[in-house]
Scaffold this motif. Structure first.
Motif, PDB file in Angstrom:
ATOM      1  N   ARG A  39      34.916  52.288  39.304  1.00  0.00           N
ATOM      2  CA  ARG A  39      34.096  53.170  39.884  1.00  0.00           C
ATOM      3  C   ARG A  39      33.536  52.403  41.250  1.00  0.00           C
ATOM      4  NH1 ARG A  39      29.331  52.706  36.735  1.00  0.00           N
ATOM      5  NH2 ARG A  39      28.315  53.556  38.434  1.00  0.00           N
ATOM      6  N   ARG A  40      33.178  51.107  41.094  1.00  0.00           N
ATOM      7  CA  ARG A  40      32.853  50.385  42.386  1.00  0.00           C
ATOM      8  C   ARG A  40      33.868  49.912  43.218  1.00  0.00           C
ATOM      9  NH1 ARG A  40      28.481  47.534  38.676  1.00  0.00           N
ATOM     10  NH2 ARG A  40      29.756  45.831  38.883  1.00  0.00           N
ATOM     11  N   ASN A  41      35.003  50.239  42.863  1.00  0.00           N
ATOM     12  CA  ASN A  41      36.197  49.634  43.957  1.00  0.00           C
ATOM     13  C   ASN A  41      36.141  48.032  43.809  1.00  0.00           C
ATOM     14  OD1 ASN A  41      38.169  50.929  44.868  1.00  0.00           O
ATOM     15  ND2 ASN A  41      37.395  51.219  46.631  1.00  0.00           N
ATOM     16  N   GLU A  42      36.086  47.670  42.720  1.00  0.00           N
ATOM     17  CA  GLU A  42      36.049  46.070  42.608  1.00  0.00           C
ATOM     18  C   GLU A  42      37.396  45.699  41.777  1.00  0.00           C
ATOM     19  OE1 GLU A  42      32.553  44.659  41.211  1.00  0.00           O
ATOM     20  OE2 GLU A  42      31.375  45.892  42.685  1.00  0.00           O
ATOM     21  N   VAL A  43      37.628  44.497  42.007  1.00  0.00           N
ATOM     22  CA  VAL A  43      38.849  43.548  41.502  1.00  0.00           C
ATOM     23  C   VAL A  43      40.088  44.401  41.953  1.00  0.00           C
ATOM     24  CG1 VAL A  43      39.796  42.671  39.353  1.00  0.00           C
ATOM     25  CG2 VAL A  43      37.500  43.334  39.228  1.00  0.00           C
ATOM     26  N   VAL A  44      40.076  44.773  43.199  1.00  0.00           N
ATOM     27  CA  VAL A  44      41.157  45.502  43.925  1.00  0.00           C
ATOM     28  C   VAL A  44      42.285  44.229  44.114  1.00  0.00           C
ATOM     29  CG1 VAL A  44      41.937  46.707  45.831  1.00  0.00           C
ATOM     30  CG2 VAL A  44      39.760  47.333  44.655  1.00  0.00           C
ATOM     31  N   ASN A  45      43.531  44.441  43.737  1.00  0.00           N
ATOM     32  CA  ASN A  45      44.506  43.502  44.088  1.00  0.00           C
ATOM     33  C   ASN A  45      44.333  42.065  43.432  1.00  0.00           C
ATOM     34  OD1 ASN A  45      45.872  45.653  45.083  1.00  0.00           O
ATOM     35  ND2 ASN A  45      45.011  45.419  46.963  1.00  0.00           N
ATOM     36  N   ASP A  46      43.564  42.193  42.223  1.00  0.00           N
ATOM     37  CA  ASP A  46      43.161  40.834  41.678  1.00  0.00           C
ATOM     38  C   ASP A  46      43.156  41.077  40.185  1.00  0.00           C
ATOM     39  OD1 ASP A  46      42.185  38.274  41.730  1.00  0.00           O
ATOM     40  OD2 ASP A  46      40.475  38.806  43.290  1.00  0.00           O
ATOM     41  N   VAL A  47      42.585  39.891  39.642  1.00  0.00           N
ATOM     42  CA  VAL A  47      42.736  39.715  38.102  1.00  0.00           C
ATOM     43  C   VAL A  47      41.182  39.651  37.746  1.00  0.00           C
ATOM     44  CG1 VAL A  47      43.653  38.366  36.282  1.00  0.00           C
ATOM     45  CG2 VAL A  47      44.880  38.424  38.319  1.00  0.00           C
TER      46      VAL A  47
END
Ligand SMILES: NC(=O)c1ccc[n+]([C@@H]2O[C@H](COP(=O)([O-])OP(=O)(O)OC[C@H]3O[C@@H](n4cnc5c(N)ncnc54)[C@H](O)[C@@H]3O)[C@@H](O)[C@H]2O)c1
Length: 311
Positions: free
Chosen positions: A227-235
């Motif tokens: 929902r919050r567009n977090e951990v994008v292209n990450d782990v």
């Protein structure tokens, strides 16, 4: 927003499918080959925004038609062969999941999916080299096929992002438990044995520790990343960081159920039973924004609904 959840009749995937369907403006399609899944976990009669198609993600002809007809914008690729015993007994079946990962990513790329979420595992850290296990600084030590496949999955995601710009999120799930978990996992197994008054079997002396994350904490943290567009292209590690030994878990279960069960020790497993695990959960805590549920409270919630455990 059209969201596809693979493995949707499974324990964690059915919970994320139901949660995502409760967000405004979402339409969720769950697919599963029903190998270990159970359609009842999706409670389709209670959630009309969730649809289900029986489908094997490892067969391109099966999963491709789902993508082309549903046109998902987001994909949660959670389908996998799971369970220590199942994955060590059937390593070739586990390796077939690489086909599913490739199928899903090719289709995500070709259908313009905005982000793909992948259920990796604490197993990628293998036998521990440091504590707590951090997403970026702890070296991965995957040796068994299940862990290797998860590691390959992560490499696929990074590569498809690099070459095709496909956005991804890797969740490394640590032991997660809850009322709908299959009965061959440690918490359900112990509760089932305790409720039936049977011996609780422990491999080795039971001093090996695990951390136990209640399903709602897993689902809330991962839904917030979406929902919050977090951990994008990450782990992100998704788990609890409170360590409990297997013997302590057994005693807690016996106490909470008031059972007459005894603990019985078997020789340690030859492979797959790590001595310790403990995630660094700074990111998980930030995603969750509240305290994690303590094990005792989570076990009480499991005991309030033992339909699947006693099935
Ligand atoms: N539960 C945990 O503690 C934990 C820990 C680490 C990682 N994970 C990962 O989380 C995901 C969900 O695990 P779970 O514990 O809910 O297990 P689960 O077995 O309940 O869910 C997996 C689902 O995938 C389905 N499936 C398997 N192969 C498939 C295929 N080829 N095509 C379509 N469906 C297929 C199964 O039928 C099942 O419903 C898995 O990827 C697992 O590796 C779980």
């Amino acid at each position: 927003m059209r969201i596809l959840v693979t493995g949707g009749a499974g324990f964690i995937p059915s919970a994320i499918a139901i949660r995502l369907a409760s967000l405004p403006g979402t339409e969720v399609l769950a697919v599963d080959n029903l190998s270990t899944g159970d359609l009842r976990k999706l409670e389709l009669e209670k959630h009309p925004q969730v649809r289900f198609i029986k489908c094997d993600v490892n067969r391109f002809e099966d999963i491709s038609s789902v993508f082309y007809s549903f046109r998902p914008e987001y994909v949660f690729h959670y389908a996998a062969v799971v369970g220590v015993k199942r994955t060590t007994d059937h390593p070739v079946q586990v390796l077939h999941d690489i086909d599913g990962i490739r199928n899903v990513l090719d289709l995500c790329k070709n259908c313009g999916v905005k982000r793909v979420f992948f259920s990796s595992s604490s197993e990628v850290y293998g036998e521990p080299v440091e504590f707590p296990q951090n997403e970026h600084t702890t070296p991965l030590n995957s040796k068994l096929p299940y862990a290797i496949v998860k590691n390959i999955g992560e490499a696929f995601l990074r590569s498809y992002h690099h070459e095709y710009g496909l956005d991804y999120t890797v969740f490394r799930f640590f032991n997660t438990y809850g009322p709908k978990q299959s009965k061959d996992f440690v918490v359900s197994k112990f509760i089932r044995a305790a409720l039936k008054g049977e011996d609780i079997t422990i491999y080795g002396d039971g001093s090996q520790t695990r951390t136990f994350c209640f399903i709602d904490d897993n689902i809330e943290a991962s839904t917030n990343a979406f929902r919050r567009n977090e951990v994008v292209n990450d782990v992100a590690n998704i788990g609890n960081d409170h360590e409990t030994s297997i013997l302590e878990l057994a005693h807690m279960v016996i106490e909470l159920t008031g059972s007459s069960s005894r603990t019985v020790h078997l020789p340690p497993l030859e492979v797959g039973d790590m001595t310790r695990r403990k995630p660094d959960i700074a990111r998980m805590r930030a995603l969750l924004g509240r305290d994690l549920l303590p094990l005792r409270k989570g076990l009480e919630r499991v005991l309030a609904d033992t339909t699947f455990i006693l099935d």
